[in-house]
Design an enzyme around this catalytic site. Structure first.
Site, PDB file in Angstrom:
ATOM      1  N   GLY A  17       0.778  -1.225   0.000  1.00  0.00           N
ATOM      2  CA  GLY A  17       0.000   0.000   0.000  1.00  0.00           C
ATOM      3  C   GLY A  17       0.813   1.279   0.000  1.00  0.00           C
ATOM      4  O   GLY A  17       1.759   1.453  -0.770  1.00  0.00           O
ATOM      5  N   TYR A 153     -10.327   3.749  16.014  1.00  0.00           N
ATOM      6  CA  TYR A 153      -9.474   4.085  14.876  1.00  0.00           C
ATOM      7  C   TYR A 153      -9.401   5.602  14.704  1.00  0.00           C
ATOM      8  O   TYR A 153      -8.312   6.176  14.594  1.00  0.00           O
ATOM      9  CB  TYR A 153      -9.994   3.444  13.589  1.00  0.00           C
ATOM     10  N   PRO A 183      -5.192  11.093   4.580  1.00  0.00           N
ATOM     11  CA  PRO A 183      -5.930  10.609   3.414  1.00  0.00           C
ATOM     12  C   PRO A 183      -7.364  10.223   3.750  1.00  0.00           C
ATOM     13  O   PRO A 183      -7.686   9.859   4.888  1.00  0.00           O
ATOM     14  CB  PRO A 183      -5.141   9.365   2.979  1.00  0.00           C
TER      15      PRO A 183
END
Length: 253
Positions: A17, A153, A183
């Site tokens: 990634g 998270y 992002p």
């Protein structure tokens, strides 16, 4: 554009990634790259693709002892790290908070927060001593925009943002820079990890839209790193054109 030819960059989570894409991009711009991850075969395969010298560190950033030991034994030509890309991180599960799995919460805190802190604390003194360096932390738009199931998270990424800002405050007057990259949706192994290998469920996350690609984020990271020495990009928030902001969540009875 500032050259990074001959610099040394360390990228965590380099096995896939965004981390993999950052390693490729920084290497293409002439930096030596230290590849950090837990999957040795993937690191070695990536190292073979790079344009500049590289060194692989098989390392779990969640372990303070591993971090300190591994960084202390870097070869001399890689020992002075100019760019730290704290990319290692993950999201696990989408359960509401009252049904959350504590082990998943601990894994996110240990990786996204503690691992980032361990790497930063280990490498920052050398950057300050040399009066040159850049810490790039991979955060998330989840730091700012909450969503159902994003509880811990999102909280870890809010920590990344605030930690980045506070470290920048400590470094004012030095030429050591700090950037928080946030992002939105990036098509990578993120959702596969979040859903613990359920490829069908992970695929639906990006269905019918054009998500960002890891190379898009690597472009942003490289742009930040190659700004003139007196320029610090504090925060970059980047989303795909197909992603936006939802209305307030109002439950009506």
């Amino acid at each position: 554009m500032r050259t990074i030819q001959g610099w040394t960059a360390l990228v965590t989570g380099a096995t896939s990634g965004i981390g993999e894409a950052c390693a490729l991009s920084l290497s293409q711009h002439g930096a030596r790259v230290i590849l950090v991850g837990r999957r040795e075969e993937r690191l070695q395969a990536l190292a073979a693709r790079l344009d500049a010298p590289s060194h692989c560190l098989i390392l779990d950033v969640r372990s303070r002892e591993e971090v300190e030991r591994s960084l202390a034994t870097l070869p001399p030509e890689f020992a002075e790290v100019d760019v730290l890309v704290n990319n290692a991180g993950l999201g696990l599960g989408l359960e509401p908070a009252h049904e959350g799995v504590l082990e998943d919460w601990e894994a996110m805190i240990d990786t996204n927060c503690k691992g980032l802190v361990y790497m930063t604390r280990a490498l920052l003194p050398g950057m300050v001593k040399r009066n040159r360096g850049h810490v790039v932390n991979l955060g998330s738009v989840a730091a700012t925009y909450p969503y159902p199931g994003g509880n811990v998270y999102g909280a870890t990424k809010a920590f990344v943002h605030q930690f980045s800002q506070n470290v920048k405050a400590d470094l004012a007057g030095t030429r050591v820079r700090v950037t928080d990259i946030q992002p939105g949706m990036v098509e990578s192994e993120f959702s596969l990890v979040r859903f613990k290998g359920d490829a069908q469920r992970a695929g639906k996350v990006y269905e019918g839209m054009e998500a960002l690609q890891p190379a898009d984020i690597a472009d942003v990271v490289t742009w930040c790193v190659t700004r003139p020495a007196h320029v610090n990009i504090n925060v970059v928030e980047v989303m795909p054109a197909d992603q936006g902001f939802g209305p307030f969540n109002v439950k009506r009875r």
